[in-house]
Design a protein around this motif. Structure first.
Motif, PDB file in Angstrom:
ATOM      1  N   TYR A   1       6.060   2.336   0.257  1.00 19.53           N
ATOM      2  CA  TYR A   1       5.011   1.323   0.316  1.00 19.53           C
ATOM      3  C   TYR A   1       5.165   0.495   1.581  1.00 19.53           C
ATOM      4  O   TYR A   1       6.279   0.199   2.001  1.00 19.53           O
ATOM      5  CB  TYR A   1       5.119   0.362  -0.875  1.00 19.53           C
ATOM      6  CG  TYR A   1       4.900   0.998  -2.216  1.00 19.53           C
ATOM      7  CD1 TYR A   1       3.623   1.098  -2.766  1.00 19.53           C
ATOM      8  CD2 TYR A   1       5.971   1.485  -2.955  1.00 19.53           C
ATOM      9  CE1 TYR A   1       3.421   1.664  -4.012  1.00 19.53           C
ATOM     10  CE2 TYR A   1       5.788   2.057  -4.202  1.00 19.53           C
ATOM     11  CZ  TYR A   1       4.508   2.143  -4.731  1.00 19.53           C
ATOM     12  OH  TYR A   1       4.316   2.709  -5.964  1.00 19.53           O
TER      13      TYR A   1
ATOM     14  N   THR B   1       2.075   4.680   1.019  1.00 21.42           N
ATOM     15  CA  THR B   1       1.884   5.463   2.244  1.00 21.42           C
ATOM     16  C   THR B   1       2.353   6.899   2.099  1.00 21.42           C
ATOM     17  O   THR B   1       1.939   7.771   2.861  1.00 21.42           O
ATOM     18  CB  THR B   1       2.624   4.827   3.433  1.00 21.42           C
ATOM     19  OG1 THR B   1       4.017   4.731   3.116  1.00 21.42           O
ATOM     20  CG2 THR B   1       2.058   3.450   3.742  1.00 21.42           C
TER      21      THR B   1
ATOM     22  N   ARG C   1       3.697  -3.222   3.480  1.00 18.47           N
ATOM     23  CA  ARG C   1       3.063  -4.515   3.210  1.00 18.47           C
ATOM     24  C   ARG C   1       1.580  -4.429   3.516  1.00 18.47           C
ATOM     25  O   ARG C   1       1.166  -3.866   4.521  1.00 18.47           O
ATOM     26  CB  ARG C   1       3.744  -5.584   4.060  1.00 18.47           C
ATOM     27  CG  ARG C   1       3.254  -6.990   3.843  1.00 18.47           C
ATOM     28  CD  ARG C   1       3.612  -7.499   2.446  1.00 18.47           C
ATOM     29  NE  ARG C   1       2.792  -8.656   2.156  1.00 18.47           N
ATOM     30  CZ  ARG C   1       3.105  -9.895   2.498  1.00 18.47           C
ATOM     31  NH1 ARG C   1       4.252 -10.133   3.090  1.00 18.47           N
ATOM     32  NH2 ARG C   1       2.298 -10.893   2.220  1.00 18.47           N
ATOM     33  N   ASP C   2       0.767  -4.999   2.603  1.00 18.09           N
ATOM     34  CA  ASP C   2      -0.685  -4.918   2.728  1.00 18.09           C
ATOM     35  C   ASP C   2      -1.334  -6.257   2.377  1.00 18.09           C
ATOM     36  O   ASP C   2      -2.213  -6.340   1.525  1.00 18.09           O
ATOM     37  CB  ASP C   2      -1.215  -3.801   1.819  1.00 18.09           C
ATOM     38  CG  ASP C   2      -2.675  -3.477   2.084  1.00 18.09           C
ATOM     39  OD1 ASP C   2      -3.116  -3.584   3.244  1.00 18.09           O
ATOM     40  OD2 ASP C   2      -3.385  -3.116   1.126  1.00 18.09           O
TER      41      ASP C   2
ATOM     42  N   LYS D   1       0.846  -1.186   0.000  1.00 15.98           N
ATOM     43  CA  LYS D   1       0.000   0.000   0.000  1.00 15.98           C
ATOM     44  C   LYS D   1       0.884   1.240   0.000  1.00 15.98           C
ATOM     45  O   LYS D   1       1.819   1.333   0.802  1.00 15.98           O
ATOM     46  CB  LYS D   1      -0.891  -0.007   1.248  1.00 15.98           C
ATOM     47  CG  LYS D   1      -1.781   1.193   1.397  1.00 15.98           C
ATOM     48  CD  LYS D   1      -2.607   1.071   2.669  1.00 15.98           C
ATOM     49  CE  LYS D   1      -3.523   2.279   2.834  1.00 15.98           C
ATOM     50  NZ  LYS D   1      -4.358   2.163   4.036  1.00 15.98           N
TER      51      LYS D   1
END
Length: 197
Positions: free
Chosen positions: A184, A170, A186-187, A168
């Motif tokens: 980014y 950010t 982790r998503d 994701k």
């Protein structure tokens, strides 16, 4: 649990080799050492100042050797670098005169380190180490500086051994020279779908 954050300069075609200068890593006949330099500006300088805030490091052997030869005498340009702990994954190097170095030998050592109390672990450079971390699903965040160049050949950040994962965005910034700074985290797992039906 500690987060592992990968920070890297990357070309549009995924090359990470020798971004800072011609002598940094000419292996494989790489001719474009220093490819990020023409894009330097105040915006990137501010980004780098923030990203270079003191934090423990996780480094591969080659990057560690480059850092250990350069940064101890230039710590004014990277405040705190001599004080933070440098964790180094290597089967050949086991000691250093540089302050606060700890040597690791395998993925299990990294997994155990990640489970300890403490701040984030920043991974600078260290292409082979990053590939190993991605293969074992150990990367929590990617802080990319994406440069508007195609280099054609050179060491790449990604290979086919990585564990599929979703990330994701950010934080992001685009410089006047077209460099995209994108952070980014982790998503979860990769999600799929269909435009049909």
């Amino acid at each position: 649990m500690r987060k592992i954050i990968v920070l890297t300069f990357i070309s549009l075609d995924g090359v990470i080799q020798a971004p800072g200068g011609p002598g940094e890593d000419p292996s494989g006949g790489f001719e474009y050492g220093g490819w990020i330099v023409p894009y330097s500006d105040e915006v990137l300088g501010n980004v780098m100042q923030q990203q270079m805030a003191p934090a423990d490091m996780l480094l591969g052997r080659k990057t560690f050797e480059n850092f250990a030869a350069y940064w101890p005498q230039r710590a004014d340009n990277w405040p705190g670098i001599n004080d933070v702990t440098k964790y180094v994954l290597s089967n050949t190097v086991t000691k250093s005169d540089w302050n606060n170095c700890v040597f690791l030998t395998n993925v299990a050592d990294i997994e155990n380190l990640k489970k300890t109390e403490g701040g984030d672990l920043k991974v600078w450079g260290s292409g082979q180490l990053v590939q190993l971390l991605l293969k074992h699903n150990l990367v929590d965040e990617l802080w990319l500086k994406i440069y508007p160049v195609l280099l054609g050949k050179g060491k790449k950040l990604y290979n086919d051994d990585i564990v599929p994962a979703a990330f994701k965005l950010t934080e992001s910034t685009v410089t006047a020279g077209g460099v995209i700074v994108a952070n980014y985290k982790r998503d979860g797992d990769v999600k799929t779908g269909s435009f049909g039906d």
